[in-house]
Design an enzyme around this catalytic site. Structure first.
Site, PDB file in Angstrom:
ATOM      1  N   ARG A  82      40.988  22.396  39.142  1.00  0.00           N
ATOM      2  CA  ARG A  82      41.125  23.039  37.840  1.00  0.00           C
ATOM      3  C   ARG A  82      42.563  22.957  37.364  1.00  0.00           C
ATOM      4  O   ARG A  82      43.492  22.904  38.162  1.00  0.00           O
ATOM      5  CB  ARG A  82      40.739  24.514  37.944  1.00  0.00           C
ATOM      6  CG  ARG A  82      39.270  24.749  38.205  1.00  0.00           C
ATOM      7  CD  ARG A  82      38.998  26.231  38.392  1.00  0.00           C
ATOM      8  NE  ARG A  82      39.004  26.949  37.121  1.00  0.00           N
ATOM      9  CZ  ARG A  82      37.954  27.029  36.313  1.00  0.00           C
ATOM     10  NH1 ARG A  82      36.848  26.418  36.620  1.00  0.00           N
ATOM     11  NH2 ARG A  82      38.009  27.722  35.195  1.00  0.00           N
ATOM     12  N   CYS A 136      40.710  29.285  25.044  1.00  0.00           N
ATOM     13  CA  CYS A 136      40.143  28.892  26.347  1.00  0.00           C
ATOM     14  C   CYS A 136      38.664  28.519  26.224  1.00  0.00           C
ATOM     15  O   CYS A 136      38.343  27.559  25.540  1.00  0.00           O
ATOM     16  CB  CYS A 136      40.376  29.997  27.365  1.00  0.00           C
ATOM     17  SG  CYS A 136      40.196  29.381  29.042  1.00  0.00           S
ATOM     18  N   HIS A 186      44.762  30.959  27.566  1.00  0.00           N
ATOM     19  CA  HIS A 186      43.610  31.855  27.554  1.00  0.00           C
ATOM     20  C   HIS A 186      44.053  33.302  27.440  1.00  0.00           C
ATOM     21  O   HIS A 186      45.201  33.651  27.586  1.00  0.00           O
ATOM     22  CB  HIS A 186      42.719  31.613  28.775  1.00  0.00           C
ATOM     23  CG  HIS A 186      43.167  32.293  30.022  1.00  0.00           C
ATOM     24  ND1 HIS A 186      42.429  32.292  31.163  1.00  0.00           N
ATOM     25  CD2 HIS A 186      44.283  33.001  30.319  1.00  0.00           C
ATOM     26  CE1 HIS A 186      43.049  32.969  32.099  1.00  0.00           C
ATOM     27  NE2 HIS A 186      44.169  33.408  31.616  1.00  0.00           N
TER      28      HIS A 186
END
Lengths: 438, 263
Positions: free
Chosen positions: B134, B96, B213
């Protein structure tokens, strides 16, 4: 003029709420607030300004419990009429819906106090409308990163909210480095709530534990004792408004260190509102845990009765702290119910930041994993425990998990249930309890 | 011969955003279960890196301010040694924010592009019109053919391992791969590197980056083993070294569930 305009708007909201209920499309806690907040933005201020004392409670954990505790304390005050929003309705539309619901047909609100739980990012948006007399910030843990981005940002949002209310007294967690610095550079009177350092060090704060300055105002809890029934005894000392406070015997029926902060906040806010310490402590005794926050539900079939104690887990902090409590329970029976719906966080990475390793020293009888992400929980357990319970029973369906746990438990046993938010709602519903929220 | 492995966790106190620690828990436990003596060292701000001291690097994601703080320190005290190691085949995993940081430029929350660590030829830019918000959600990718073929040579006896990687992404930056860098996987669900490319993560030599992530390795034990295997093969200069297969029933159950539900 605004006051006159209120009448048709409130009437519309009440009709809409009724229509939503009659048609079975929800309990009407969000939509009326949403529509009116959008088209008549002055209504929130017009309604809330009628209530003489407004307390806003924000932070990542403990908003609901702090609100419930403070309400229990205020109820000791003769003539007090307290308005509160229900948990889950802590966005601006939820708060507005509650105000609309509680007002009469003329848009009049007959309350002495409003104790409002306010979601973190909502505070800066409505602070100037609410004009709170007191702002309380429980803590700032990592929570729902998929919703908010970064904890730095959440801290900034709350600070912005406080900056809009220069006359508000601010009550903060004095150990949490993020909340303890919120009013730095601002003129607000600030009161710090702390645990004696030997307890505070167990708490998973972001960054180095804050140590209170000797001349600061606030309350500290000492002699904390968590009893076997998960009630908590503690002593309180400190200074509020330059007056010494010394209360040797406080008690909450909710479990753990977290709730000691909530209790301290309730006592401190009560003090600021003119309630003496003894009355505040008596009020705290009448408090019952809010749903999911330590409440006990019982299931009975014939002679057999099994208790389920619910400890809501929302993020690594609350999960780690609940596990800390369970370390000392003999022959622990544990149900971990993990969902990944929007209200839980769609990302289950937080399971790995939770210190599941704290269970290593627990006396585990059995563990059952359930919920949409039961399988992720099993993997976390496998890596945390030196001897994982084998085989780890896993059932995705919470209904089946209740049946299975009931079979496995002996009569009179207490099963500890650690559910995420929507798993908790589902669990309660299956146990015959529901909540009046959307 | 009992094997030993040293893992270096870069900036654990600055880059530990969300579930990153899960990757180290998994590497350490799996080594323990396979009888490998595993030491985890941290290398943080102000500490100088020495080449040849570690077998595997791990770097997680951080908040913007922390990521910026790391860049200066990295270039002053660590770049030469770590770059020498990665060029010599030492495995490195960045996830990430850590993945973005490894490239030439990375993106901060305010949309500003900043110099990165420069150990892999990728760059991360602000989203244009191709993504509005996002990139958030479950991410499923099919491992690149060469990497997958290599992964299968790892075990002492043949075993079935998933072709997929599963995880969760949460980023606004759009990452573009430069020359010499291959995608780690083709995306089956989710965005991955950027909104148009349909691939996820990166590989250059044994340097890996991924947008999955936080806890990437817990549900991808085959990838965890691959990193351990690459590190051991290099340390003991034995390209045929193999690992025992662990009973990964729970891990693969969680993996397969994610593929079915979100793939």
């Amino acid at each position: 003029m605004n006051q006159l305009l209120l009448i048709p708007i409130v009437a519309f909201a009440k009709l809409l709420t009724l229509a939503l209920r009659v048609s079975g499309r929800g309990s009407g806690t969000a939509l009326p607030g949403y529509l009116i907040g959008r088209y008549f933005p002055f209504v929130l201020e017009a309604l809330v300004s009628q209530i003489p004392v407004v307390v806003a409670i924000t932070g990542t954990n403990g908003k609901t419990t702090s609100q419930t505790m403070l309400s229990a304390v205020l109820d000791q005050m003769p003539g007090a009429r307290v308005l509160r929003n229900k948990a889950g309705a802590n966005l601006s539309q939820g708060i507005l819906s509650e105000l609309l619901k509680q007002s009469n047909g003329f848009g009049r609100l007959d309350f002495t106090h409003a104790v409002l739980e306010v979601e973190e990012a909502t505070l800066p948006r409505i602070a100037t409308l609410l004009k709170p007399n007191i702002i309380a910030v429980t803590n700032l843990y990592r929570d729902q990163l998929d919703a908010y981005g970064e904890i730095d940002r959440t801290e900034k949002l709350i600070r912005d909210g406080i900056a809009q209310c220069p006359t508000a007294a601010v009550v903060v967690n004095g150990d949490d480095p993020r909340t303890a610095r919120l009013t730095q550079g601002l003129g607000n009177a600030t009161y710090y709530m702390s645990l004696a350092p030997e307890y505070a060090r167990f708490l998973p704060y972001e960054g180095k534990l804050n140590r209170r300055l000797p001349d600061s105002q606030g309350l500290e809890a000492t002699n904390i004792r968590i009893n076997e029934d998960l009630t908590t005894d503690f002593s309180v000392q400190g200074r509020m408004n330059d007056q010494g406070v010394h209360l040797p015997q406080a008690k909450t029926v909710s479990p753990g260190f977290f709730h000691v902060y909530n209790g301290l906040m309730a006592i401190a806010i009560a003090n600021l509102l003119g309630i003496d310490g003894a009355t505040a402590i008596a009020g705290l005794q009448t408090f019952r845990p809010a749903f999911g926050r330590g409440e006990i539900l019982t299931r009975a079939q014939g002679e057999k009765q099994v208790n389920y104690r619910l400890l809501l887990v929302k993020n690594p902090a609350s999960f780690s702290l609940s596990l800390e409590l369970l370390r000392n329970i003999p022959a622990l029976k544990l149900m971990l119910a993990i969902n990944d719906n929007t209200a839980d966080s769609k990302d289950v990475s937080w399971l790995w930041d939770s210190e599941v390793e704290r269970l290593t020293q627990a006396d585990i009888d059995w563990i059952l994993c359930t919920g949409i992400r039961a399988k992720d929980m099993v993997v976390r357990l496998k890596y945390a425990l030196d001897t994982p319970p084998s085989p780890s029973p896993t059932v995705e369906s919470i209904r089946q998990a209740i049946d299975l746990s009931f079979e496995k438990a002996n009569p009179g046993d207490t099963v500890f249930v650690l559910p995420t938010y929507t798993a908790m709602l589902e669990f309660r519903k299956l146990m015959g309890k529901t909540l009046d929220i959307v | 011969m009992p094997y030993a492995l040293t893992i270096t966790h870069l900036y654990p106190d600055y880059l530990n955003l969300y579930g990153d620690t899960g990757n180290l828990i998994v590497l350490r436990r799996r080594c323990q279960w396979m009888g490998i003596d595993c030491t985890v060292k941290s290398l943080s701000m102000g500490e100088t890196a020495q080449a040849g001291q570690t077998d595997l690097y791990f770097m997680g994601g951080g908040q913007d301010t922390d990521q910026v703080a790391v860049v200066e320190d990295f270039h002053q005290l660590k770049y030469d040694a770590i770059r020498a190691d990665t060029e010599a085949g030492v495995p490195f995993l960045g996830v990430c924010g850590g993945y973005q940081l490894m490239g030439h430029t990375f993106l901060m929350g305010n949309g500003e592009e900043t110099r990165g660590l420069g150990i892999i030829n990728v760059s991360t830019r602000a989203p244009g019109t191709e993504v509005k918000q996002r990139c958030i959600g479950n991410l499923i990718g099919e491992i690149a053919a060469a990497t997958y073929a290599d992964m299968q040579t790892l075990y002492a006896s043949p075993r079935a391992i998933p072709r997929t990687l599963v995880g969760f992404e949460n980023h606004s930056g759009q990452t573009y791969l430069g020359d010499g860098v291959e995608p780690l996987a083709q995306t089956i669900a989710g965005f991955g590197n950027n909104a148009t490319a349909e691939h996820e993560g990166a590989r250059y030599k044994n340097v890996f980056g991924s947008y999955m992530h936080g806890s990437l390795l817990p549900k991808n034990p085959h990838f965890a083993d691959y990193l351990i295997g690459l590190a051991l093969r290099r340390r003991y200069a034995d390209a045929t070294l193999t690992l025992p297969a662990l009973a990964d029933t729970e891990e693969f159950a969680a993996h397969d569930y994610a593929v079915q539900r979100y793939g």
